[in-house]
Write an enzyme that holds these catalytic residues in place. Structure first.
Site, mmCIF file in Angstrom:
data_model
loop_
_atom_site.group_PDB
_atom_site.id
_atom_site.type_symbol
_atom_site.label_atom_id
_atom_site.label_comp_id
_atom_site.label_asym_id
_atom_site.label_seq_id
_atom_site.Cartn_x
_atom_site.Cartn_y
_atom_site.Cartn_z
ATOM 1 N N LYS A 290 -15.598 -8.848 -32.245
ATOM 2 C CA LYS A 290 -14.216 -9.310 -32.116
ATOM 3 C C LYS A 290 -13.523 -8.745 -30.880
ATOM 4 O O LYS A 290 -12.934 -9.488 -30.102
ATOM 5 C CB LYS A 290 -13.437 -8.984 -33.388
ATOM 6 C CG LYS A 290 -13.824 -9.950 -34.507
ATOM 7 C CD LYS A 290 -13.223 -9.604 -35.824
ATOM 8 C CE LYS A 290 -13.911 -8.430 -36.471
ATOM 9 N NZ LYS A 290 -15.373 -8.689 -36.729
ATOM 10 N N GLU B 213 -7.933 -9.978 -6.100
ATOM 11 C CA GLU B 213 -8.964 -8.945 -6.247
ATOM 12 C C GLU B 213 -9.190 -8.589 -7.711
ATOM 13 O O GLU B 213 -10.320 -8.353 -8.146
ATOM 14 C CB GLU B 213 -8.564 -7.690 -5.465
ATOM 15 C CG GLU B 213 -8.605 -7.906 -3.961
ATOM 16 C CD GLU B 213 -7.938 -6.755 -3.226
ATOM 17 O OE1 GLU B 213 -8.594 -5.733 -3.033
ATOM 18 O OE2 GLU B 213 -6.747 -6.881 -2.882
ATOM 19 N N TYR C 139 -25.875 -10.200 -42.749
ATOM 20 C CA TYR C 139 -24.759 -9.459 -42.156
ATOM 21 C C TYR C 139 -25.136 -8.001 -41.900
ATOM 22 O O TYR C 139 -25.809 -7.365 -42.709
ATOM 23 C CB TYR C 139 -23.524 -9.512 -43.082
ATOM 24 C CG TYR C 139 -22.398 -8.662 -42.544
ATOM 25 C CD1 TYR C 139 -21.549 -9.161 -41.558
ATOM 26 C CD2 TYR C 139 -22.221 -7.340 -42.951
ATOM 27 C CE1 TYR C 139 -20.542 -8.375 -41.007
ATOM 28 C CE2 TYR C 139 -21.216 -6.544 -42.414
ATOM 29 C CZ TYR C 139 -20.389 -7.072 -41.443
ATOM 30 O OH TYR C 139 -19.401 -6.288 -40.891
ATOM 31 N N SER D 93 0.860 -1.180 0.000
ATOM 32 C CA SER D 93 0.000 0.000 0.000
ATOM 33 C C SER D 93 0.893 1.224 0.000
ATOM 34 O O SER D 93 1.921 1.257 0.681
ATOM 35 C CB SER D 93 -0.879 -0.024 1.252
ATOM 36 O OG SER D 93 -1.290 1.284 1.582
HETATM 37 N N1 ARG Z 1 -14.550 -5.762 -40.704
HETATM 38 C C1 ARG Z 1 -15.830 -6.298 -41.033
HETATM 39 C C2 ARG Z 1 -16.405 -7.066 -39.828
HETATM 40 O O1 ARG Z 1 -15.637 -7.384 -38.981
HETATM 41 C C3 ARG Z 1 -15.701 -7.227 -42.187
HETATM 42 C C4 ARG Z 1 -16.956 -7.381 -42.937
HETATM 43 C C5 ARG Z 1 -17.294 -6.116 -43.645
HETATM 44 N N2 ARG Z 1 -18.429 -6.286 -44.486
HETATM 45 C C6 ARG Z 1 -19.106 -5.262 -45.023
HETATM 46 N N3 ARG Z 1 -20.125 -5.589 -45.714
HETATM 47 N N4 ARG Z 1 -18.752 -4.024 -44.819
HETATM 48 O O2 ARG Z 1 -17.547 -7.339 -39.734
#
Ligand code: ARG
Length: 439
Positions: free
Chosen positions: A321, A286, A313, A273
């Site tokens: 990520k 901790e 997507y 400390s």
């Molecule tokens: N960096 C993008 C991701 O992680 C890759 C895919 C991008 N796709 C797109 N249609 N802009 O999702």
């Protein structure tokens, strides 16, 4: 320069570029190249590109892979996929434009993350294996150290410190198994799903899947590019592992307190400390406990990320990520640090309180046919009688016992000679489990 400039007249602003770009995906560099090499081989074998073109592309990709440690990203690289394609172009010229044939970054990123987590799960399972082994070794060394068990943080029965550590070893064995299960489930290939509904070119999804050692192409292309349950599952594996580590960490913090005095932290694993000269703090424990909060948060975030996304997507998915990498790194660091803490500490355990013999005493009567509820009552009376006289349960004499119930016998005072339960069978069972679970 972007890879998709054709339909635009002007360039995108720096704000747009900085806000939409990703740098957290750079650790996908190697798996991105692995995926691209499988893709290029397939393009050549299906006659979509010329074999010489494939050779050039693969040589370029391999050279990027071999120098991956010194790969230079530039500001205009939108993400790791863009960076590799840009670099390939610098190296091999126009033919680099054929790399992305029959593919989209949408199936590419889904593939990369699966390949990355397949390896990460193996690494984590291997690390947890080491963690289980160190807990088992610690348990062997503390198998004879009698400790009280706690329920409601009140002393309950007795066990050994070894048995206590083995409880965490069993939890870690299940954590390990969860990582392996998760790796098996995520091992299917989204490649060839393209942006959302495949390609009109005669690509072979079967071939790339096989080349990458995956179970098979994901049958539904929308599912392939739009689903991230494998990420949620992975992050949950991390969170559950952290919660187990955190429970142990919490106990170590309590045990290191002056009041408990069970755990003596070695200098190497203690922190001091800045204000209080006498302090020796269990900061590792901790912080394991504290960082668990972040990983639980990662799990909530990965789930929330998906809950309102229309198929397939959406760019939101780029955010998964950094969350899963954070969770995985945190587990890896926490296991390592906690392992060091345990190795660098000593244990001194005071005698459990006499009350821990109450149940064994009641069971002496039960063994003679007394209903448990009645035996419970009798021992309760004995405790009260002794307490009234300022004595503890282990100070009872045979006369005290007979005074509350004449079915007690002289040998019943043996219950106060506590010994640690045998844990050899558990240790062998754990070792057997580890040999089954070789990741
Ligand atoms: N960096 C993008 C991701 O992680 C890759 C895919 C991008 N796709 C797109 N249609 N802009 O999702």
């Amino acid at each position: 320069m972007t890879l998709w400039g054709g339909r635009f007249e002007g360039g995108m602003s720096d704000i747009t570029r900085d806000f939409t770009g990703d740098t957290s995906d750079r650790r996908l560099l190697l798996v991105d190249i692995v995926g691209s090499i499988a893709h290029v081989n397939m393009l050549s074998e299906t006659g979509i590109i010329e074999p010489e073109e494939a050779e050039t592309l693969i040589a370029g990709l391999e050279s990027i892979r071999d120098d991956a440690g010194s790969f230079e990203f530039v500001e205009t690289d939108e993400d790791v996929h863009t960076a590799v394609e840009r670099r390939l172009g610098e190296m091999v010229g126009d033919v680099a434009g054929k790399l992305h044939t029959g593919r989209s970054r949408n199936d590419q990123v889904a593939l990369d993350l699966r390949l990355y987590l397949r390896e990460a799960a193996q690494a984590r399972a291997l690390q947890l294996r080491g963690w289980v082994e160190s807990l088992v070794t610690l348990a062997e060394g503390t198998a004879d150290v009698v400790i009280p068990t706690y329920t409601h943080l009140q002393q309950a029965q007795v066990t050994s410190l070894g048995a206590h550590f083995l409880a965490y070893a069993w939890m870690a064995v299940r954590d390990l198994g969860r990582f392996s299960d998760c790796a098996a489930r995520l091992n299917e290939s989204p490649l060839g799903a393209g942006a959302s509904a495949g390609s009109t070119l005669p690509i072979s999804r079967e071939q790339t899947s096989q080349a990458l050692g995956m179970l098979g192409p994901m049958p539904n292309t929308l599912d392939a590019v739009g689903s991230r349950d494998f990420v949620a599952e992975y992050v949950f594996c991390c969170a559950q592992t952290m919660v187990h580590l955190s429970r142990l960490a919490e106990e170590l913090v309590i045990w290191a307190s002056h009041e408990f005095g069970w755990l003596q932290l070695g200098d190497e694993v203690s922190t001091g400390s800045s204000a209080l000269p006498q302090k020796r703090n269990p900061d590792i424990a901790e912080l394991v406990r504290g960082r668990t909060a972040g990983v639980i948060g990662d799990t909530a975030a990965v789930l929330s990320l998906q809950k309102a996304l229309p198929l397939a997507y959406n760019r939101d998915l780029q955010e998964d990520k950094r969350l899963v990498f954070h969770a995985d790194d945190t587990v890896s660091d926490a296991v390592e640090a906690l392992q060091a803490l345990l190795t660098g500490s000593g244990f001194t355990i005071p005698q459990p309180s006499a009350g821990t013999a109450a149940l064994p005493l009641a069971e002496r009567l039960v063994a003679r046919g007394v209903p448990f509820r009645e035996a419970h009552q009798v021992v309760g009376q004995l405790v009260r009688r002794l307490e009234d006289g300022g004595r503890t349960l282990d100070e009872a004499t045979i006369d005290d016992l007979m005074a509350v119930d004449d079915r007690f016998g002289a040998t019943d005072l043996e219950v106060f000679e506590v010994s640690a339960p045998v844990i050899n069978d558990q240790i062998s069972a754990l070792r057997a489990r580890l040999s089954e679970n070789v990741p």
